[in-house]
Enzyme design. Structure first.
Site, PDB file in Angstrom:
ATOM      1  CD  GLU A   1      -1.487  -6.057   3.327  1.00 43.90           C
ATOM      2  OE1 GLU A   1      -1.085  -5.052   2.741  1.00 43.90           O
ATOM      3  OE2 GLU A   1      -2.650  -6.179   3.727  1.00 43.90           O
TER       4      GLU A   1
ATOM      5  N   GLY B   1      -6.577  -4.665   3.713  1.00 44.32           N
ATOM      6  CA  GLY B   1      -6.998  -5.377   2.510  1.00 44.32           C
ATOM      7  C   GLY B   1      -7.573  -4.483   1.431  1.00 44.32           C
TER       8      GLY B   1
ATOM      9  N   GLY C   1      -5.979  -2.899  -0.604  1.00 45.89           N
ATOM     10  CA  GLY C   1      -5.184  -3.211  -1.803  1.00 45.89           C
ATOM     11  C   GLY C   1      -5.238  -4.686  -2.167  1.00 45.89           C
TER      12      GLY C   1
ATOM     13  N   GLY D   1       0.830  -1.210   0.000  1.00 42.19           N
ATOM     14  CA  GLY D   1       0.000   0.000   0.000  1.00 42.19           C
ATOM     15  C   GLY D   1       0.858   1.252   0.000  1.00 42.19           C
ATOM     16  CB  THR D   2       0.034   4.824  -0.576  1.00 38.64           C
ATOM     17  OG1 THR D   2      -0.995   4.874   0.421  1.00 38.64           O
ATOM     18  CG2 THR D   2      -0.597   4.664  -1.943  1.00 38.64           C
ATOM     19  CB  THR D   3       1.144   3.960   4.643  1.00 46.40           C
ATOM     20  OG1 THR D   3      -0.131   4.502   4.312  1.00 46.40           O
ATOM     21  CG2 THR D   3       1.729   4.709   5.814  1.00 46.40           C
TER      22      THR D   3
ATOM     23  CG  ASP E   1       1.045  -3.851   5.855  1.00 40.87           C
ATOM     24  OD1 ASP E   1       0.980  -2.914   5.030  1.00 40.87           O
ATOM     25  OD2 ASP E   1       0.546  -4.970   5.649  1.00 40.87           O
ATOM     26  N   GLY E   2       0.670  -0.767   6.584  1.00 47.67           N
ATOM     27  CA  GLY E   2      -0.385   0.231   6.771  1.00 47.67           C
ATOM     28  C   GLY E   2      -1.706  -0.415   7.142  1.00 47.67           C
TER      29      GLY E   2
HETATM   30  C1  5RP Z   1      -3.379  -3.557   1.324  1.00 47.93           C
HETATM   31  C2  5RP Z   1      -3.514  -2.995   2.679  1.00 47.93           C
HETATM   32  C3  5RP Z   1      -2.954  -1.657   2.923  1.00 47.93           C
HETATM   33  O1  5RP Z   1      -2.065  -1.704   3.989  1.00 47.93           O
HETATM   34  C4  5RP Z   1      -4.087  -0.725   3.256  1.00 47.93           C
HETATM   35  O2  5RP Z   1      -5.035  -0.779   2.202  1.00 47.93           O
HETATM   36  C5  5RP Z   1      -3.596   0.700   3.445  1.00 47.93           C
HETATM   37  O3  5RP Z   1      -3.115   1.180   2.244  1.00 47.93           O
HETATM   38  P1  5RP Z   1      -2.630   2.679   2.095  1.00 47.93           P
HETATM   39  O4  5RP Z   1      -1.407   2.814   2.921  1.00 47.93           O
HETATM   40  O5  5RP Z   1      -2.393   2.826   0.601  1.00 47.93           O
HETATM   41  O6  5RP Z   1      -3.753   3.573   2.543  1.00 47.93           O
HETATM   42  O7  5RP Z   1      -4.038  -3.590   3.583  1.00 47.93           O
HETATM   43  O8  5RP Z   1      -3.999  -4.803   1.215  1.00 47.93           O
END
Ligand code: 5RP
Length: 222
Positions: free
Chosen positions: A106, A98, A100, A30-32, A85-86
C-alpha cells in the site's frame, strides 16, 4: 446496511470523481478500498474507460480480476496517476494503516502515486494518531526488531494467524509486529521505525493529499 457501510460507500463515490479516462490507478486494500474498486469497475464498464489498476495486495488483485478491471504490477507501469486507499486511523497529519496487513505494498503504491487520496468512514477520524502501529519485518529479524520496538511502547506483539499456526505471513513473505502507541510526531516516527534493520515498512503514512470522510448523505474533506 449499517451507517458506517454507507459512509464507506459515500467516501468511495467521492473519490471516484477524481478518476479520469486513461489513468493508472493505485488500488488500495480493505473494505473501504473494496467499495471504491466495485464502483470503479461499474464506471469503467458503463463509460468504456481506459483504466489500469495497480493492486496493493493479493486480495485486491483477485477482486479487480473478478470485476474485469485491467491490472498491472508496479514494475509494469511508468507512473501511477492516483492512488485510493482506506486507513485504520486518520488525522490531518498522519494515517495508521496495515490492519489488513497490506501496508508495504500500500505504501509503495501510495507514495509512488502523483496523488494519494485516503477514504474513510467517520469511525476512523481521530484527533491524535494513536492505536496499532503495524511494522512489517523480515522473519530473520523479528526478535531484534521487537527489542527495538519496546523503546516505543510496552505493548509489542507479533500477529498470529487465525487458521494457520504461528505468525501471519504477508503477501511479501514477512512477519507483522503490532505496536500499541501514541504517535506524537508521525514523520519522525515513520523514519525512526524505517531505520531499524530488518524493518521493511511501517503503517505510519505521512504522504497523502487528501482524506475524504464519508457521511451518511455524502462526504467531507478532513
Ligand atoms: C490494509 C489497510 C486498510 O486500508 C485499513 O486496514 C482499512 O481497512 P478497512 O477499510 O477495511 O477499514 O491498511 O492493510
Amino acid at each position: 446496511m449499517s451507517s458506517l457501510e454507507l459512509e464507506k460507500i459515500n467516501a468511495a463515490k467521492a473519490a471516484l470523481e477524481y478518476v479520469q479516462d486513461g489513468m493508472i490507478l493505485g488500488l488500495g486494500s480493505g473494505t473501504t478500498a473494496r467499495e471504491f474498486i466495485k464502483l470503479l469497475a461499474e464506471r469503467v464498464k458503463k463509460e468504456k474507460l481506459n483504466i489500469i489498476g495497480v493492486p496493493s495486495s493479493f486480495d485486491t488483485r483477485i477482486l479487480s480480476h473478478k470485476l474485469g478491471l485491467s491490472i498491472a504490477e508496479a514494475d509494469e507501469v511508468d507512473q501511477i496517476d492516483l492512488a485510493i486507499d482506506g486507513a485504520d486511523v486518520a488525522t490531518k497529519t498522519g494515517l495508521l494503516k496495515g490492519g489488513g496487513g497490506a501496508l508495504t505494498r500500500e505504501k509503495v503504491v501510495a507514495y509512488a502515486a502523483k496523488k494519494f487520496i485516503c477514504i474513510v468512514d467517520s469511525s476512523k477520524v481521530k484527533e491524535r494518531l494513536e492505536g496499532k502501529v503495524v511494522v512489517e519485518v523480515v522473519p530473520f529479524a523479528y526478535n531484534t526488531v521487537m527489542k527495538e520496538l519496546y523503546k516505543f511502547s510496552k505493548k509489542v506483539g507479533y500477529r498470529v494467524a487465525d487458521e494457520k499456526i504461528g505468525p501471519i505471513i504477508t503477501d511479501n513473505g514477512n512477519f507483522l509486529l503490532d505496536v500499541e502507541m501514541f504517535v506524537k510526531d508521525p514523520k519522525r516516527t515513520e523514519i525512526e521505525l524505517k531505520n531499524i534493520p530488518g524493518v521493511v515498512e511501517s503503517g505510519i503514512f505521512t504522504k497523502f493529499d487528501k482524506v475524504i470522510v464519508g457521511t451518511k448523505d455524502e462526504s467531507r474533506i478532513l
